[in-house]
Design a protein around this motif. Sequence first.
Motif, PDB file in Angstrom:
ATOM      1  N   ARG A  23       0.854  -1.205   0.000  1.00  0.00           N
ATOM      2  CA  ARG A  23       0.000   0.000   0.000  1.00  0.00           C
ATOM      3  C   ARG A  23       0.883   1.246   0.000  1.00  0.00           C
ATOM      4  NH1 ARG A  23      -4.748  -0.318  -1.918  1.00  0.00           N
ATOM      5  NH2 ARG A  23      -5.298  -2.478  -1.749  1.00  0.00           N
ATOM      6  N   ALA A  62       3.256   7.009   1.096  1.00  0.00           N
ATOM      7  CA  ALA A  62       2.181   7.643   0.309  1.00  0.00           C
ATOM      8  C   ALA A  62       1.257   8.455   1.207  1.00  0.00           C
ATOM      9  CB  ALA A  62       1.392   6.590  -0.448  1.00  0.00           C
ATOM     10  N   ILE A  66      -5.800   6.428   2.687  1.00  0.00           N
ATOM     11  CA  ILE A  66      -7.022   7.151   2.351  1.00  0.00           C
ATOM     12  C   ILE A  66      -8.271   6.363   2.756  1.00  0.00           C
ATOM     13  CG2 ILE A  66      -8.368   8.037   0.394  1.00  0.00           C
ATOM     14  CD1 ILE A  66      -5.725   9.118  -0.730  1.00  0.00           C
ATOM     15  N   LYS A 247     -10.389   5.534  -8.792  1.00  0.00           N
ATOM     16  CA  LYS A 247      -9.335   5.766  -9.799  1.00  0.00           C
ATOM     17  C   LYS A 247      -9.829   6.679 -10.915  1.00  0.00           C
ATOM     18  CE  LYS A 247      -6.978   1.328  -8.892  1.00  0.00           C
ATOM     19  NZ  LYS A 247      -5.935   1.746  -7.995  1.00  0.00           N
TER      20      LYS A 247
HETATM   21  N1  COA Z   1      -3.933   5.266   0.825  1.00  0.00           N
HETATM   22  C1  COA Z   1      -4.419   4.059   0.512  1.00  0.00           C
HETATM   23  N2  COA Z   1      -3.968   3.314  -0.507  1.00  0.00           N
HETATM   24  C2  COA Z   1      -2.944   3.811  -1.224  1.00  0.00           C
HETATM   25  C3  COA Z   1      -2.377   5.067  -0.940  1.00  0.00           C
HETATM   26  C4  COA Z   1      -2.924   5.820   0.144  1.00  0.00           C
HETATM   27  N3  COA Z   1      -2.434   7.004   0.482  1.00  0.00           N
HETATM   28  N4  COA Z   1      -1.390   5.310  -1.829  1.00  0.00           N
HETATM   29  C5  COA Z   1      -1.334   4.242  -2.646  1.00  0.00           C
HETATM   30  N5  COA Z   1      -2.275   3.341  -2.272  1.00  0.00           N
HETATM   31  C6  COA Z   1      -2.571   2.045  -2.910  1.00  0.00           C
HETATM   32  C7  COA Z   1      -3.138   2.276  -4.329  1.00  0.00           C
HETATM   33  O1  COA Z   1      -4.525   2.512  -4.267  1.00  0.00           O
HETATM   34  C8  COA Z   1      -2.781   0.979  -5.000  1.00  0.00           C
HETATM   35  O2  COA Z   1      -3.727   0.027  -4.611  1.00  0.00           O
HETATM   36  P1  COA Z   1      -4.239  -1.098  -5.684  1.00  0.00           P
HETATM   37  O3  COA Z   1      -3.026  -1.961  -5.913  1.00  0.00           O
HETATM   38  O4  COA Z   1      -5.339  -1.796  -4.956  1.00  0.00           O
HETATM   39  O5  COA Z   1      -4.691  -0.364  -6.912  1.00  0.00           O
HETATM   40  C9  COA Z   1      -1.451   0.587  -4.345  1.00  0.00           C
HETATM   41  O6  COA Z   1      -1.357   1.321  -3.126  1.00  0.00           O
HETATM   42  C10 COA Z   1      -0.268   0.966  -5.216  1.00  0.00           C
HETATM   43  O7  COA Z   1      -0.345   2.366  -5.500  1.00  0.00           O
HETATM   44  P2  COA Z   1      -0.112   2.984  -6.972  1.00  0.00           P
HETATM   45  O8  COA Z   1      -0.764   4.328  -7.015  1.00  0.00           O
HETATM   46  O9  COA Z   1      -0.493   2.011  -8.018  1.00  0.00           O
HETATM   47  O10 COA Z   1       1.493   3.149  -6.957  1.00  0.00           O
HETATM   48  P3  COA Z   1       2.400   4.113  -7.824  1.00  0.00           P
HETATM   49  O11 COA Z   1       3.793   3.632  -7.629  1.00  0.00           O
HETATM   50  O12 COA Z   1       1.874   4.244  -9.208  1.00  0.00           O
HETATM   51  O13 COA Z   1       2.259   5.577  -7.137  1.00  0.00           O
HETATM   52  C11 COA Z   1       2.146   7.111  -5.287  1.00  0.00           C
HETATM   53  C12 COA Z   1       2.731   5.810  -5.831  1.00  0.00           C
HETATM   54  C13 COA Z   1       2.540   7.265  -3.831  1.00  0.00           C
HETATM   55  C14 COA Z   1       2.691   8.298  -6.101  1.00  0.00           C
HETATM   56  C15 COA Z   1       0.601   7.082  -5.458  1.00  0.00           C
HETATM   57  O14 COA Z   1       0.143   5.848  -4.920  1.00  0.00           O
HETATM   58  C16 COA Z   1      -0.156   8.185  -4.776  1.00  0.00           C
HETATM   59  O15 COA Z   1      -0.140   9.336  -5.225  1.00  0.00           O
HETATM   60  N6  COA Z   1      -0.877   7.844  -3.674  1.00  0.00           N
HETATM   61  C17 COA Z   1      -1.782   8.735  -3.007  1.00  0.00           C
HETATM   62  C18 COA Z   1      -1.038   9.734  -2.178  1.00  0.00           C
HETATM   63  C19 COA Z   1      -1.961  10.636  -1.380  1.00  0.00           C
HETATM   64  O16 COA Z   1      -2.760  11.369  -1.924  1.00  0.00           O
HETATM   65  N7  COA Z   1      -1.848  10.515  -0.056  1.00  0.00           N
HETATM   66  C20 COA Z   1      -2.642  11.217   0.899  1.00  0.00           C
HETATM   67  C21 COA Z   1      -1.854  12.344   1.494  1.00  0.00           C
HETATM   68  S1  COA Z   1      -2.768  13.171   2.782  1.00  0.00           S
END
Ligand code: COA
Length: 255
Positions: A23, A62, A66, A247
Amino acid sequence: MSNDILTHTEAGVMTITLNRLERKNSITAAMYGAMADALATAVEDPGVRVVVLQGHETIFSAGNDIGDFLNKPPAGMDSPVFRFLRSIAAFPKPLLAAVCGPAVGVGTTLLLHCDLVYAGDNAAFSMPFVNLGLCPEAASSLLVPQMLGYHRAAEALLLGEPFMAEAALEVGLVNRVVPPTEASGLAQAVARKLAAKPLTSLVETKRLMKKGQQQLVQQQMDEEGASFSRMLGEPAAKEAFGAFMAKRKPDFSKL
Ligand code: COA
Protein backbone atom coordinates in the motif's frame (compact mmCIF):
# COMPACT_ATOMS: atom_id res chain seq x y z
CA MET A 1 0.43 -8.23 15.62
CA SER A 2 0.96 -6.34 12.36
CA ASN A 3 4.39 -5.92 10.78
CA ASP A 4 3.47 -2.63 9.11
CA ILE A 5 5.81 -0.81 11.49
CA LEU A 6 9.11 -2.47 12.38
CA THR A 7 11.29 -1.26 15.22
CA HIS A 8 14.81 -2.35 15.96
CA THR A 9 17.28 -1.00 18.50
CA GLU A 10 21.01 -1.49 18.19
CA ALA A 11 24.01 0.44 19.51
CA GLY A 12 21.77 3.16 21.00
CA VAL A 13 19.88 3.71 17.73
CA MET A 14 16.20 2.83 17.42
CA THR A 15 15.15 2.41 13.78
CA ILE A 16 11.46 2.70 12.94
CA THR A 17 10.66 1.31 9.49
CA LEU A 18 7.46 1.82 7.52
CA ASN A 19 6.84 -1.64 6.09
CA ARG A 20 3.58 -1.64 4.14
CA LEU A 21 4.95 -1.75 0.64
CA GLU A 22 1.83 -3.24 -0.96
CA ARG A 23 0.00 0.00 0.00
CA LYS A 24 3.02 2.21 -0.73
CA ASN A 25 3.73 2.64 2.99
CA SER A 26 0.54 4.64 3.46
CA ILE A 27 -0.09 5.07 7.15
CA THR A 28 -3.13 3.72 9.02
CA ALA A 29 -4.32 4.76 12.48
CA ALA A 30 -2.75 1.57 13.87
CA MET A 31 0.60 2.50 12.31
CA TYR A 32 0.47 6.04 13.73
CA GLY A 33 -0.29 4.48 17.11
CA ALA A 34 2.62 2.03 16.82
CA MET A 35 5.03 4.83 15.88
CA ALA A 36 3.81 7.06 18.71
CA ASP A 37 4.29 4.14 21.14
CA ALA A 38 7.80 3.47 19.79
CA LEU A 39 8.73 7.14 20.21
CA ALA A 40 7.35 7.13 23.77
CA THR A 41 9.55 4.10 24.52
CA ALA A 42 12.51 5.87 22.93
CA VAL A 43 12.01 8.91 25.17
CA GLU A 44 11.99 6.78 28.34
CA ASP A 45 14.57 4.12 27.48
CA PRO A 46 18.10 5.24 28.34
CA GLY A 47 19.36 2.60 25.90
CA VAL A 48 17.87 4.63 23.02
CA ARG A 49 19.92 7.73 22.25
CA VAL A 50 18.89 8.44 18.65
CA VAL A 51 15.92 7.47 16.45
CA VAL A 52 15.93 6.92 12.68
CA LEU A 53 12.72 6.86 10.64
CA GLN A 54 12.85 5.15 7.26
CA GLY A 55 10.75 3.60 4.53
CA HIS A 56 11.91 1.56 1.54
CA GLU A 57 14.41 2.40 -1.21
CA THR A 58 11.50 2.83 -3.64
CA ILE A 59 8.97 4.64 -1.43
CA PHE A 60 9.08 6.53 1.84
CA SER A 61 5.33 6.94 2.32
CA ALA A 62 2.18 7.64 0.31
CA GLY A 63 0.90 9.59 3.32
CA ASN A 64 -2.27 8.86 5.20
CA ASP A 65 -4.07 5.68 4.19
CA ILE A 66 -7.02 7.15 2.35
CA GLY A 67 -9.39 4.23 2.98
CA ASP A 68 -8.57 4.30 6.67
CA PHE A 69 -9.23 8.05 6.77
CA LEU A 70 -12.61 7.52 5.10
CA ASN A 71 -13.66 4.68 7.36
CA LYS A 72 -12.04 5.72 10.63
CA PRO A 73 -11.47 9.50 10.55
CA PRO A 74 -9.42 10.74 13.53
CA ALA A 75 -11.77 11.37 16.45
CA GLY A 76 -10.32 14.16 18.56
CA MET A 77 -6.83 15.27 19.46
CA ASP A 78 -6.01 11.98 21.22
CA SER A 79 -6.41 10.00 18.01
CA PRO A 80 -3.26 8.14 16.86
CA VAL A 81 -2.37 10.54 14.03
CA PHE A 82 -2.34 13.58 16.31
CA ARG A 83 -0.58 11.64 19.06
CA PHE A 84 2.15 10.73 16.53
CA LEU A 85 2.47 14.31 15.28
CA ARG A 86 2.78 15.65 18.83
CA SER A 87 5.40 12.96 19.61
CA ILE A 88 7.69 13.88 16.70
CA ALA A 89 7.31 17.63 17.35
CA ALA A 90 8.27 17.22 21.01
CA PHE A 91 10.75 14.37 20.63
CA PRO A 92 13.73 15.40 22.78
CA LYS A 93 16.50 13.17 21.41
CA PRO A 94 18.00 13.38 17.90
CA LEU A 95 15.54 12.23 15.23
CA LEU A 96 16.84 11.33 11.75
CA ALA A 97 15.12 10.24 8.56
CA ALA A 98 16.21 8.35 5.45
CA VAL A 99 13.84 9.17 2.58
CA CYS A 100 13.72 7.57 -0.86
CA GLY A 101 11.01 7.69 -3.51
CA PRO A 102 7.69 9.49 -2.98
CA ALA A 103 7.11 11.18 0.38
CA VAL A 104 3.49 12.33 0.19
CA GLY A 105 1.59 14.44 2.71
CA VAL A 106 2.63 13.47 6.20
CA GLY A 107 5.56 11.64 4.53
CA THR A 108 6.97 15.11 3.85
CA THR A 109 5.57 17.10 6.78
CA LEU A 110 6.98 14.73 9.41
CA LEU A 111 10.46 15.57 8.07
CA LEU A 112 10.01 19.13 9.32
CA HIS A 113 10.36 17.67 12.82
CA CYS A 114 13.45 15.57 12.10
CA ASP A 115 16.87 16.97 12.94
CA LEU A 116 18.75 15.43 10.03
CA VAL A 117 17.30 14.11 6.77
CA TYR A 118 19.15 12.00 4.18
CA ALA A 119 17.46 11.54 0.83
CA GLY A 120 17.87 9.17 -2.08
CA ASP A 121 18.12 10.98 -5.41
CA ASN A 122 14.74 9.41 -6.29
CA ALA A 123 13.00 11.21 -3.41
CA ALA A 124 9.92 13.22 -4.44
CA PHE A 125 8.30 15.38 -1.78
CA SER A 126 4.71 16.59 -1.97
CA MET A 127 2.04 18.10 0.25
CA PRO A 128 -1.15 17.72 -1.83
CA PHE A 129 -3.58 18.59 0.98
CA VAL A 130 -5.50 21.12 -1.15
CA ASN A 131 -5.90 18.53 -3.93
CA LEU A 132 -7.57 16.29 -1.34
CA GLY A 133 -9.94 18.99 -0.07
CA LEU A 134 -7.91 19.22 3.15
CA CYS A 135 -5.49 21.65 4.76
CA PRO A 136 -1.88 21.26 5.96
CA GLU A 137 -0.99 19.36 9.14
CA ALA A 138 2.06 18.80 11.38
CA ALA A 139 2.51 22.60 11.67
CA SER A 140 3.55 22.60 8.00
CA SER A 141 1.51 25.77 7.38
CA LEU A 142 3.95 27.47 9.79
CA LEU A 143 7.20 25.61 9.13
CA VAL A 144 7.08 25.35 5.31
CA PRO A 145 6.81 29.15 4.74
CA GLN A 146 9.62 29.63 7.27
CA MET A 147 11.84 27.14 5.46
CA LEU A 148 10.96 27.82 1.80
CA GLY A 149 9.89 31.49 1.93
CA TYR A 150 6.26 32.41 1.35
CA HIS A 151 6.05 32.13 -2.44
CA ARG A 152 7.76 28.78 -2.76
CA ALA A 153 5.65 27.57 0.19
CA ALA A 154 2.53 28.69 -1.66
CA GLU A 155 3.68 26.66 -4.66
CA ALA A 156 4.21 23.59 -2.49
CA LEU A 157 1.05 23.93 -0.39
CA LEU A 158 -1.48 25.53 -2.77
CA LEU A 159 -0.48 23.66 -5.93
CA GLY A 160 0.66 20.55 -4.08
CA GLU A 161 3.06 19.56 -6.83
CA PRO A 162 6.03 17.31 -6.07
CA PHE A 163 9.56 18.64 -5.79
CA MET A 164 12.62 16.48 -6.10
CA ALA A 165 15.56 15.71 -3.81
CA GLU A 166 17.86 18.40 -5.26
CA ALA A 167 15.21 21.12 -4.70
CA ALA A 168 14.69 19.83 -1.15
CA LEU A 169 18.44 20.07 -0.58
CA GLU A 170 18.48 23.63 -1.87
CA VAL A 171 15.75 24.80 0.54
CA GLY A 172 17.26 22.92 3.48
CA LEU A 173 14.60 20.22 3.92
CA VAL A 174 17.28 17.55 3.50
CA ASN A 175 20.93 17.46 4.52
CA ARG A 176 22.37 15.29 1.76
CA VAL A 177 21.28 13.51 -1.40
CA VAL A 178 22.80 10.12 -2.17
CA PRO A 179 21.91 7.10 -4.33
CA PRO A 180 18.79 5.39 -2.90
CA THR A 181 20.82 2.32 -1.94
CA GLU A 182 22.96 4.50 0.36
CA ALA A 183 20.39 6.66 2.18
CA SER A 184 19.55 4.22 4.97
CA GLY A 185 23.23 3.33 5.56
CA LEU A 186 24.19 7.00 5.72
CA ALA A 187 21.42 7.76 8.23
CA GLN A 188 22.57 4.79 10.34
CA ALA A 189 26.20 5.91 10.24
CA VAL A 190 25.31 9.46 11.31
CA ALA A 191 22.94 8.11 14.00
CA ARG A 192 25.75 6.00 15.46
CA LYS A 193 28.06 9.01 15.43
CA LEU A 194 25.43 10.97 17.38
CA ALA A 195 24.80 8.04 19.74
CA ALA A 196 28.46 8.18 20.80
CA LYS A 197 28.11 11.81 21.93
CA PRO A 198 26.87 12.86 25.38
CA LEU A 199 23.08 12.57 25.29
CA THR A 200 22.68 15.32 27.88
CA SER A 201 24.39 17.77 25.50
CA LEU A 202 22.44 16.59 22.47
CA VAL A 203 19.12 16.94 24.28
CA GLU A 204 19.93 20.36 25.71
CA THR A 205 21.24 21.66 22.37
CA LYS A 206 18.10 20.47 20.56
CA ARG A 207 15.88 21.99 23.26
CA LEU A 208 17.65 25.34 22.99
CA MET A 209 17.42 25.38 19.18
CA LYS A 210 13.71 24.62 19.25
CA LYS A 211 12.45 26.44 22.32
CA GLY A 212 11.75 29.72 20.48
CA GLN A 213 8.87 28.18 18.63
CA GLN A 214 7.87 25.03 20.44
CA GLN A 215 4.66 26.61 21.70
CA LEU A 216 3.85 28.17 18.35
CA VAL A 217 4.31 24.81 16.62
CA GLN A 218 1.94 23.18 19.10
CA GLN A 219 -0.70 25.89 18.66
CA GLN A 220 -0.48 25.70 14.87
CA MET A 221 -0.76 21.92 14.97
CA ASP A 222 -3.86 22.12 17.16
CA GLU A 223 -5.52 24.65 14.86
CA GLU A 224 -4.60 22.68 11.73
CA GLY A 225 -5.82 19.47 13.42
CA ALA A 226 -9.24 20.98 14.17
CA SER A 227 -9.62 22.24 10.58
CA PHE A 228 -8.27 19.00 9.08
CA SER A 229 -10.72 16.86 11.09
CA ARG A 230 -13.66 19.07 10.13
CA MET A 231 -12.65 19.17 6.45
CA LEU A 232 -12.39 15.37 6.28
CA GLY A 233 -16.19 15.26 6.55
CA GLU A 234 -16.82 18.03 4.00
CA PRO A 235 -17.76 17.66 0.31
CA ALA A 236 -14.32 18.51 -1.18
CA ALA A 237 -12.54 15.72 0.74
CA LYS A 238 -15.37 13.28 0.08
CA GLU A 239 -15.09 14.00 -3.66
CA ALA A 240 -11.26 13.70 -3.61
CA PHE A 241 -11.23 10.44 -1.63
CA GLY A 242 -14.11 8.97 -3.64
CA ALA A 243 -12.22 9.80 -6.85
CA PHE A 244 -9.01 8.21 -5.51
CA MET A 245 -10.82 5.00 -4.59
CA ALA A 246 -12.60 4.90 -7.97
CA LYS A 247 -9.34 5.77 -9.80
CA ARG A 248 -10.90 8.79 -11.51
CA LYS A 249 -10.11 12.51 -11.59
CA PRO A 250 -11.88 14.52 -8.86
CA ASP A 251 -14.39 17.20 -9.91
CA PHE A 252 -14.22 20.26 -7.66
CA SER A 253 -16.02 22.55 -10.13
CA LYS A 254 -18.99 23.09 -7.81
CA LEU A 255 -17.02 23.31 -4.54
N1 COA B 1 -3.93 5.27 0.82
C1 COA B 1 -4.42 4.06 0.51
N2 COA B 1 -3.97 3.31 -0.51
C2 COA B 1 -2.94 3.81 -1.22
C3 COA B 1 -2.38 5.07 -0.94
C4 COA B 1 -2.92 5.82 0.14
N3 COA B 1 -2.43 7.00 0.48
N4 COA B 1 -1.39 5.31 -1.83
C5 COA B 1 -1.33 4.24 -2.65
N5 COA B 1 -2.28 3.34 -2.27
C6 COA B 1 -2.57 2.04 -2.91
C7 COA B 1 -3.14 2.28 -4.33
O1 COA B 1 -4.53 2.51 -4.27
C8 COA B 1 -2.78 0.98 -5.00
O2 COA B 1 -3.73 0.03 -4.61
P1 COA B 1 -4.24 -1.10 -5.68
O3 COA B 1 -3.03 -1.96 -5.91
O4 COA B 1 -5.34 -1.80 -4.96
O5 COA B 1 -4.69 -0.36 -6.91
C9 COA B 1 -1.45 0.59 -4.34
O6 COA B 1 -1.36 1.32 -3.13
C10 COA B 1 -0.27 0.97 -5.22
O7 COA B 1 -0.35 2.37 -5.50
P2 COA B 1 -0.11 2.98 -6.97
O8 COA B 1 -0.76 4.33 -7.01
O9 COA B 1 -0.49 2.01 -8.02
O10 COA B 1 1.49 3.15 -6.96
P3 COA B 1 2.40 4.11 -7.82
O11 COA B 1 3.79 3.63 -7.63
O12 COA B 1 1.87 4.24 -9.21
O13 COA B 1 2.26 5.58 -7.14
C11 COA B 1 2.15 7.11 -5.29
C12 COA B 1 2.73 5.81 -5.83
C13 COA B 1 2.54 7.26 -3.83
C14 COA B 1 2.69 8.30 -6.10
C15 COA B 1 0.60 7.08 -5.46
O14 COA B 1 0.14 5.85 -4.92
C16 COA B 1 -0.16 8.19 -4.78
O15 COA B 1 -0.14 9.34 -5.22
N6 COA B 1 -0.88 7.84 -3.67
C17 COA B 1 -1.78 8.74 -3.01
C18 COA B 1 -1.04 9.73 -2.18
C19 COA B 1 -1.96 10.64 -1.38
O16 COA B 1 -2.76 11.37 -1.92
N7 COA B 1 -1.85 10.52 -0.06
C20 COA B 1 -2.64 11.22 0.90
C21 COA B 1 -1.85 12.34 1.49
S1 COA B 1 -2.77 13.17 2.78
